[in-house]
Design a protein around this motif. Structure first.
Motif, PDB file in Angstrom:
ATOM      1  N   ILE A   1       0.562  -1.029   0.012  1.00  0.00           N
ATOM      2  CA  ILE A   1       0.350  -0.251  -0.054  1.00  0.00           C
ATOM      3  C   ILE A   1       1.011   1.438   0.194  1.00  0.00           C
ATOM      4  O   ILE A   1       1.775   1.354   0.636  1.00  0.00           O
ATOM      5  CB  ILE A   1      -0.848  -0.140   1.266  1.00  0.00           C
ATOM      6  N   HIS A   2       0.795   2.096  -1.071  1.00  0.00           N
ATOM      7  CA  HIS A   2       1.294   3.193  -1.083  1.00  0.00           C
ATOM      8  C   HIS A   2       1.070   4.461  -0.331  1.00  0.00           C
ATOM      9  O   HIS A   2      -0.017   4.542  -0.177  1.00  0.00           O
ATOM     10  CB  HIS A   2       1.860   3.862  -2.368  1.00  0.00           C
ATOM     11  N   ILE A   3       1.885   5.410  -0.174  1.00  0.00           N
ATOM     12  CA  ILE A   3       1.315   6.864   0.783  1.00  0.00           C
ATOM     13  C   ILE A   3       1.529   7.844  -0.372  1.00  0.00           C
ATOM     14  O   ILE A   3       2.759   7.722  -0.886  1.00  0.00           O
ATOM     15  CB  ILE A   3       2.659   7.087   1.826  1.00  0.00           C
ATOM     16  N   GLY A   4       0.108   8.018  -0.652  1.00  0.00           N
ATOM     17  CA  GLY A   4       0.305   9.138  -1.821  1.00  0.00           C
ATOM     18  C   GLY A   4       1.050  11.144  -1.382  1.00  0.00           C
ATOM     19  O   GLY A   4       1.456  11.234  -1.795  1.00  0.00           O
ATOM     20  N   ARG A   5       0.147  11.368   0.756  1.00  0.00           N
ATOM     21  CA  ARG A   5       0.868  12.764   0.703  1.00  0.00           C
ATOM     22  C   ARG A   5       1.372  12.412   2.296  1.00  0.00           C
ATOM     23  O   ARG A   5       0.868  11.369   3.397  1.00  0.00           O
ATOM     24  CB  ARG A   5      -0.579  13.917   0.460  1.00  0.00           C
ATOM     25  N   THR A   6       1.768  13.265   2.345  1.00  0.00           N
ATOM     26  CA  THR A   6       1.884  12.597   4.102  1.00  0.00           C
ATOM     27  C   THR A   6       1.326  14.063   4.666  1.00  0.00           C
ATOM     28  O   THR A   6       0.562  14.902   4.240  1.00  0.00           O
ATOM     29  CB  THR A   6       3.853  13.659   4.720  1.00  0.00           C
ATOM     30  N   MET A   7       1.163  14.159   6.383  1.00  0.00           N
ATOM     31  CA  MET A   7       0.398  14.942   6.869  1.00  0.00           C
ATOM     32  C   MET A   7       0.741  16.356   6.980  1.00  0.00           C
ATOM     33  O   MET A   7      -0.463  17.085   7.098  1.00  0.00           O
ATOM     34  CB  MET A   7       0.272  14.628   8.415  1.00  0.00           C
ATOM     35  N   SER A   8       2.176  16.907   5.956  1.00  0.00           N
ATOM     36  CA  SER A   8       1.948  18.536   5.823  1.00  0.00           C
ATOM     37  C   SER A   8       1.642  18.511   4.235  1.00  0.00           C
ATOM     38  O   SER A   8       1.929  19.488   4.203  1.00  0.00           O
ATOM     39  CB  SER A   8       3.519  18.474   5.964  1.00  0.00           C
ATOM     40  N   GLY A   9       1.410  17.441   3.730  1.00  0.00           N
ATOM     41  CA  GLY A   9       0.622  17.488   1.865  1.00  0.00           C
ATOM     42  C   GLY A   9       1.863  17.185   1.682  1.00  0.00           C
ATOM     43  O   GLY A   9       1.532  17.582  -0.340  1.00  0.00           O
ATOM     44  N   ARG A  10       2.813  17.485   0.755  1.00  0.00           N
ATOM     45  CA  ARG A  10       4.184  16.667   0.911  1.00  0.00           C
ATOM     46  C   ARG A  10       4.054  15.223  -0.180  1.00  0.00           C
ATOM     47  O   ARG A  10       3.602  14.190   0.402  1.00  0.00           O
ATOM     48  CB  ARG A  10       4.946  16.490   1.373  1.00  0.00           C
ATOM     49  N   ALA A  11       4.285  15.499  -1.155  1.00  0.00           N
ATOM     50  CA  ALA A  11       4.385  14.037  -2.411  1.00  0.00           C
ATOM     51  C   ALA A  11       4.965  12.989  -1.248  1.00  0.00           C
ATOM     52  O   ALA A  11       6.102  13.424  -1.862  1.00  0.00           O
ATOM     53  CB  ALA A  11       4.059  14.592  -3.617  1.00  0.00           C
ATOM     54  N   VAL A  12       4.488  12.259  -2.104  1.00  0.00           N
ATOM     55  CA  VAL A  12       5.493  10.552  -1.362  1.00  0.00           C
ATOM     56  C   VAL A  12       5.271   9.825  -2.253  1.00  0.00           C
ATOM     57  O   VAL A  12       6.195   9.887  -3.422  1.00  0.00           O
ATOM     58  CB  VAL A  12       5.071   9.676  -0.401  1.00  0.00           C
ATOM     59  N   LYS A  13       3.828   9.743  -2.649  1.00  0.00           N
ATOM     60  CA  LYS A  13       3.977   8.558  -4.059  1.00  0.00           C
ATOM     61  C   LYS A  13       3.354   9.313  -4.450  1.00  0.00           C
ATOM     62  O   LYS A  13       2.384   9.779  -5.457  1.00  0.00           O
ATOM     63  CB  LYS A  13       3.084   7.291  -4.049  1.00  0.00           C
ATOM     64  N   ILE A  14       4.378  10.129  -5.923  1.00  0.00           N
ATOM     65  CA  ILE A  14       3.678  11.125  -7.679  1.00  0.00           C
ATOM     66  C   ILE A  14       2.008  10.553  -7.776  1.00  0.00           C
ATOM     67  O   ILE A  14       0.912  11.407  -7.940  1.00  0.00           O
ATOM     68  CB  ILE A  14       4.572  11.102  -8.274  1.00  0.00           C
ATOM     69  N   THR A  15       1.643   9.574  -8.117  1.00  0.00           N
ATOM     70  CA  THR A  15       0.962   9.364  -9.014  1.00  0.00           C
ATOM     71  C   THR A  15      -0.008   8.910  -7.993  1.00  0.00           C
ATOM     72  O   THR A  15      -1.503   8.143  -7.779  1.00  0.00           O
ATOM     73  CB  THR A  15       1.331   8.003  -9.651  1.00  0.00           C
ATOM     74  N   GLY A  16      -0.365   8.841  -6.676  1.00  0.00           N
ATOM     75  CA  GLY A  16      -0.931   8.960  -5.464  1.00  0.00           C
ATOM     76  C   GLY A  16      -2.050   9.415  -5.138  1.00  0.00           C
ATOM     77  O   GLY A  16      -1.970  10.494  -4.789  1.00  0.00           O
ATOM     78  N   SER A  17      -3.118   8.269  -4.983  1.00  0.00           N
ATOM     79  CA  SER A  17      -4.153  10.085  -4.663  1.00  0.00           C
ATOM     80  C   SER A  17      -3.518  11.240  -3.526  1.00  0.00           C
ATOM     81  O   SER A  17      -2.449  10.410  -2.554  1.00  0.00           O
ATOM     82  CB  SER A  17      -4.979   9.401  -4.034  1.00  0.00           C
ATOM     83  N   LYS A  18      -4.177  11.733  -3.023  1.00  0.00           N
ATOM     84  CA  LYS A  18      -3.783  12.993  -1.943  1.00  0.00           C
ATOM     85  C   LYS A  18      -4.290  12.682  -0.613  1.00  0.00           C
ATOM     86  O   LYS A  18      -3.899  13.263  -0.112  1.00  0.00           O
ATOM     87  CB  LYS A  18      -4.239  14.345  -2.306  1.00  0.00           C
ATOM     88  N   THR A  19      -5.698  11.855  -1.048  1.00  0.00           N
ATOM     89  CA  THR A  19      -6.100  11.614   0.623  1.00  0.00           C
ATOM     90  C   THR A  19      -5.379   9.953   1.424  1.00  0.00           C
ATOM     91  O   THR A  19      -5.922   9.274   2.356  1.00  0.00           O
ATOM     92  CB  THR A  19      -7.720  11.079  -0.338  1.00  0.00           C
ATOM     93  N   LEU A  20      -4.149   9.595   0.461  1.00  0.00           N
ATOM     94  CA  LEU A  20      -3.941   8.257   0.560  1.00  0.00           C
ATOM     95  C   LEU A  20      -2.526   8.846   2.094  1.00  0.00           C
ATOM     96  O   LEU A  20      -1.332   8.803   1.669  1.00  0.00           O
ATOM     97  CB  LEU A  20      -3.486   7.547  -0.834  1.00  0.00           C
ATOM     98  N   THR A  21      -2.942   8.836   3.105  1.00  0.00           N
ATOM     99  CA  THR A  21      -2.241   9.219   4.405  1.00  0.00           C
ATOM    100  C   THR A  21      -1.764   8.894   4.868  1.00  0.00           C
ATOM    101  O   THR A  21      -3.019   6.972   4.590  1.00  0.00           O
ATOM    102  CB  THR A  21      -3.140  10.470   4.281  1.00  0.00           C
ATOM    103  N   LEU A  22      -1.364   8.108   5.300  1.00  0.00           N
ATOM    104  CA  LEU A  22      -0.800   7.400   7.080  1.00  0.00           C
ATOM    105  C   LEU A  22      -1.963   7.029   7.707  1.00  0.00           C
ATOM    106  O   LEU A  22      -2.834   6.450   7.566  1.00  0.00           O
ATOM    107  CB  LEU A  22       0.510   7.556   7.913  1.00  0.00           C
ATOM    108  N   SER A  23      -2.707   8.353   8.203  1.00  0.00           N
ATOM    109  CA  SER A  23      -3.339   8.219   9.202  1.00  0.00           C
ATOM    110  C   SER A  23      -5.183   7.765   7.985  1.00  0.00           C
ATOM    111  O   SER A  23      -5.696   6.576   8.830  1.00  0.00           O
ATOM    112  CB  SER A  23      -3.945   9.268   9.593  1.00  0.00           C
TER     113      SER A  23
END
Length: 389
Positions: free
Chosen positions: A11-33
């Motif tokens: 499972i990928h992470i799209g964005r961190t809690m601060s909004g920084r991109a992790v998986k560029i093609t991942g959804s912005k709602t795909l956060t750790l929490s």
């Protein structure tokens, strides 16, 4: 006592809690929490692998959740969130002098501290440690050895897809062209293949096969997963299961029918026309740009007349959100009645479903969870589709 544990390890992470991109093609709602909440409360997964935990901001978020009491580090490895265990992982791209194309691999570690050690080590071989699936500038076996030194697990990812995979692009004939076979803990099949398709490839028969979602959005979590027999949901038990030790193991794989996979069939890269295995020129547009399908590549690699070992059942299960007519409101009614998707898929009868949704939809859910829906084949980056009855 052994129990069954439903597990999705990719499972990928799209964005961190601060909004920084992790998986560029991942959804912005795909956060750790949100991943943890979705996996535990809606999907009903017992174990998940999040494979972008090397990113410094993700590591910081996990530490913060521990400090707030939302995550608990387990003595046998892994982190507990409500009813779900998180296994920290990393997806990495290898393209060394032995590779014929880039290869994606997965590495998993028991604790945040070890994951941080691995992240710090990768900084010396990687241009951007903050992003997912980044290229590492060391050879494949050096990476394997580091993972083993840190007590981690090493799994080649989606090994037959035409791009960025071990057999799809990385090697001509054998994994030994790049990797030490002794330092591989399992093989991830990917969405366009299944156990039966690959049963005649000799050199992968020694490994356990895993089936994971490679989720780039919350809804795609658990589109593929496995049922493990374990005594507890933690890293040590997972490791024993992958090596089939002391009664642990994968007892069932659940995945899309390979026909639904977006790289199953050989197609023309220019116009998308589906082609035969032997075609080198598109019959429709005349282009020579061919994307070799997973089915074709597996045939090329198969060198056994029959399988050498018995495998757990591979169940062709269609995710609930693929089912025509099963919209969000109806899905919410099912979840309200039965709790989680794993419960709906594995523990509820058709008659019970029909008390909540129309009988036609209840029957389609039953066909979906037993792999009996009609399917249009996928290829060339386009997923196959479930055909309405």
């Amino acid at each position: 006592m052994f129990q069954d544990y439903y597990t999705d390890l990719h499972i990928h992470i799209g964005r961190t809690m601060s909004g920084r991109a992790v998986k560029i093609t991942g959804s912005k709602t795909l956060t750790l929490s949100r991943i943890l909440e979705m996996a535990s409360a809606k999907k009903g997964l017992d174990i998940i692998g999040i494979i972008d935990c090397h990113s410094p901001e993700v590591l910081a978020e996990m530490e913060m959740m521990i400090n707030r009491g939302e995550l608990e580090e387990l003595s046998e490895g892994g982190l507990r969130f409500q009813k779900t265990t998180l296994i920290p992982g990393s997806e990495i791209e290898i393209y060394d002098s032995n590779c014929h194309g880039p290869i994606h691999v997965l590495a998993y570690f028991p604790t945040i501290a070890v994951m941080e050690d691995f992240s710090n080590w990768m900084r010396g071989y990687m241009k951007n440690i903050h992003l997912s699936s980044q290229r590492i500038y060391c050879d494949g076996q050096a990476l394997q050895q580091k993972v083993r030194e840190l007590g981690g697990l090493f799994i080649p990812a989606h090994v037959f897809t035409p791009f960025k995979s071990l057999f799809g692009r990385g090697v001509h004939h054998s994994l030994t062209e790049v990797f030490d076979p002794q330092l591989i803990d399992a093989i991830e099949l990917g969405l366009s293949s299944d156990t039966n398709m690959v049963k005649n490839i000799r050199e992968i028969q020694r490994y356990t096969f895993v089936t994971n979602s490679d989720a780039h959005s919350l809804g795609k979590i658990a589109r593929e997963y496995q049922k493990l027999r374990l005594k507890a949901a933690n890293f040590a038990e997972l490791k024993m299961a992958l090596h089939e030790q002391e009664g642990r193991g994968v007892i069932a794989n659940y995945g899309l029918n390979p026909l639904l996979g977006k790289y199953h069939q050989t197609v023309c890269a220019k116009c998308g026309e589906q082609l035969n295995d032997v075609d080198t020129i598109c019959r429709s547009c005349g282009s020579s740009q061919i994307v070799k399908g997973v089915a074709t590549r597996i045939k090329e690699l198969s060198d056994l007349k029959s399988a050498e070992r018995e495998r757990p059942p591979y169940i062709h299960q269609v995710p609930l959100d693929f089912i025509p007519g099963l919209g969000p409101k109806m899905m919410e009614r099912l979840l309200h009645a039965f709790g989680t998707e794993m419960t709906i898929l594995h523990r509820i009868s058709t008659e019970q479903l029909a008390e909540i949704v129309p009988l036609k939809i209840a029957r389609m859910i039953d066909l979906a969870r037993t792999g009996q829906l009609n399917i249009a084949v996928g290829g060339g980056g386009v997923y196959g589709k479930v055909q309405p009855e």
